[in-house]
Design an enzyme around this catalytic site. Sequence first.
Site, short mmCIF file in Angstrom:
data_model
loop_
_atom_site.label_atom_id
_atom_site.label_comp_id
_atom_site.label_asym_id
_atom_site.label_seq_id
_atom_site.Cartn_x
_atom_site.Cartn_y
_atom_site.Cartn_z
N GLU A 90 34.54 24.31 -6.95
CA GLU A 90 35.66 23.91 -7.81
C GLU A 90 36.96 24.64 -7.46
O GLU A 90 37.61 25.23 -8.32
CB GLU A 90 35.29 24.10 -9.28
CG GLU A 90 34.07 23.26 -9.68
CD GLU A 90 33.60 23.48 -11.11
OE1 GLU A 90 34.24 24.28 -11.84
OE2 GLU A 90 32.58 22.86 -11.49
N ASN A 131 31.74 22.59 -2.85
CA ASN A 131 31.29 21.78 -3.99
C ASN A 131 32.41 21.60 -5.00
O ASN A 131 33.20 22.52 -5.24
CB ASN A 131 30.10 22.50 -4.65
CG ASN A 131 29.37 21.65 -5.66
OD1 ASN A 131 29.04 20.50 -5.40
ND2 ASN A 131 29.09 22.22 -6.82
N HIS A 168 29.53 14.41 -12.25
CA HIS A 168 29.44 14.41 -13.71
C HIS A 168 30.21 13.18 -14.19
O HIS A 168 31.43 13.21 -14.32
CB HIS A 168 30.04 15.69 -14.29
CG HIS A 168 29.36 16.94 -13.85
ND1 HIS A 168 28.05 17.21 -14.15
CD2 HIS A 168 29.80 18.00 -13.13
CE1 HIS A 168 27.71 18.39 -13.64
NE2 HIS A 168 28.76 18.88 -13.00
N GLU A 198 25.15 17.70 -8.84
CA GLU A 198 25.06 18.04 -10.27
C GLU A 198 25.11 16.78 -11.15
O GLU A 198 25.86 16.71 -12.12
CB GLU A 198 26.19 19.00 -10.68
CG GLU A 198 26.27 20.27 -9.88
CD GLU A 198 27.36 21.22 -10.36
OE1 GLU A 198 27.83 21.07 -11.51
OE2 GLU A 198 27.76 22.11 -9.59
N ASP A 200 24.92 13.98 -13.79
CA ASP A 200 24.59 13.56 -15.15
C ASP A 200 25.56 12.45 -15.52
O ASP A 200 26.64 12.32 -14.94
CB ASP A 200 24.64 14.71 -16.17
CG ASP A 200 25.89 15.58 -16.04
OD1 ASP A 200 27.01 15.05 -16.03
OD2 ASP A 200 25.73 16.81 -15.94
#
Length: 285
Positions: A90, A131, A168, A198, A200
């Site tokens: 990030e 990432n 996400h 990651e 979701d």
Amino acid sequence: LIVPENTMKWKNIRPTKTFWNWSDMDNMVDFAEKNGMVIRGHTFVWHQQNAPYVDSLKTKDEAVAMLTEQITMVMERYKGRVFEYDVANEVLNEDGTLRDTVWLRTIGPEYIDIAFKAARAADPKARLVLNDYSNEYAGTAKGDAFYELCKDMKNRGIPIDGAGLQLHLVAEHTFNREGLLAQIRRFAELGMFVTFTEIDVRIAMPSSPEKEAQQTEIFKGLMEIAATEPNTGHFVVWGYTDAKSWIPGTFPGYGSAHLFDKASQPKPVFEDLKKILADSPKRKK
């Protein structure tokens, strides 16, 4: 495949300059090996969950030394046992500029290069990943900036192997399949793999059959791409059950983001994903 959600983050694995909390990570690596699993390391460079002494770094020399020592100590300890690392996490703002962090303030933009070089030196065989979130689509400010950052690193010989797309996502937002494919394929042209790191898909509560159908289509779309694009190969979910979800605390009003419900029972989409994976041409090779 398992990922240390918090165990490897700085404030947990090294809460003070002189104390290393190895036991949690050691136990996780042992568990993985005993159960035929592999581990992705996560993460060294991040703007959150740093120990206080990290956030109080003042000079470039001490920051470079601390960052290099952290990466070297962890990666040498787990050399040959952790196959892939999110070296930096990030680092970009939504507009594609570099995020204001202790590393940018003390070292400058080259902190990313320094981190990846230290990682390669510590474990030459580990795969090294940059990432981020909201970087999954070509044609967006952050997606394009993320690609250009990776391309620049590759062109300058910085040892970066892969791009991590967190993914996400929100069920009610349009899933841009073509934008994701374009992003993945231009990384392939750079000789880089892409890891879905990651995943979701959160729903604005209360849920409904329509929202769940949208969520299902996104999960399936992601798995179809992961199962077929040559330079993808990992579909990592960020938590598997709504019973222990990070989503409601971070995104109030949202939930039901995972493949298993609050009773830790698989949702129908889980079987859909298993079928896509079983039918993948990659598995049949």
